[in-house]
Scaffold this motif. Structure first.
Motif, PDB file in Angstrom:
ATOM      1  N   ALA A  15      49.024 -26.179  19.467  1.00 43.68           N
ATOM      2  CA  ALA A  15      50.146 -25.832  18.594  1.00 43.68           C
ATOM      3  C   ALA A  15      50.615 -27.051  17.796  1.00 43.68           C
ATOM      4  N   GLU A  16      50.684 -28.197  18.465  1.00 40.31           N
ATOM      5  CA  GLU A  16      51.097 -29.430  17.778  1.00 40.31           C
ATOM      6  C   GLU A  16      50.124 -29.778  16.659  1.00 40.31           C
ATOM      7  N   ARG A  17      48.836 -29.663  16.939  1.00 38.67           N
ATOM      8  CA  ARG A  17      47.817 -29.984  15.929  1.00 38.67           C
ATOM      9  C   ARG A  17      47.892 -29.041  14.727  1.00 38.67           C
ATOM     10  N   SER A  18      48.390 -27.845  14.965  1.00 33.73           N
ATOM     11  CA  SER A  18      48.513 -26.853  13.891  1.00 33.73           C
ATOM     12  C   SER A  18      49.897 -26.846  13.263  1.00 33.73           C
ATOM     13  N   GLU A  19      50.691 -27.843  13.636  1.00 30.85           N
ATOM     14  CA  GLU A  19      52.056 -27.990  13.122  1.00 30.85           C
ATOM     15  C   GLU A  19      52.937 -26.776  13.430  1.00 30.85           C
TER      16      GLU A  19
END
Length: 72
Positions: A34-38
């Protein structure tokens, strides 16, 4: 409690601790995705779930150790 009930309770706690540990791992991996996908808010909630699952796993593991010491 009888010895058989104590053993069953300990086995149940151990299984629940193992499940909580697995959930913590999966929530951590999903939070990273989720973090990598903002997806900031989603990552936040997944990390919250991870922390809660880790705490529960520790709590159950500690109670298993305390019960084992009490029987020894």
């Amino acid at each position: 409690m009888s010895d058989s009930r104590d053993a069953l309770h300990t086995e149940t706690d151990a299984a629940t601790a193992s499940l909580a540990d697995y959930i913590a791992d999966m929530a951590g991996e999903l939070a990273t995705m989720a973090e990598r996908s903002e997806l900031t808010m989603l990552a936040y909630f997944l990390n919250l779930a991870r922390v809660e699952a880790e705490a529960k796993a520790r709590e159950l593991s500690a109670s298993d150790v305390a019960e084992a010491r009490g029987r020894a």
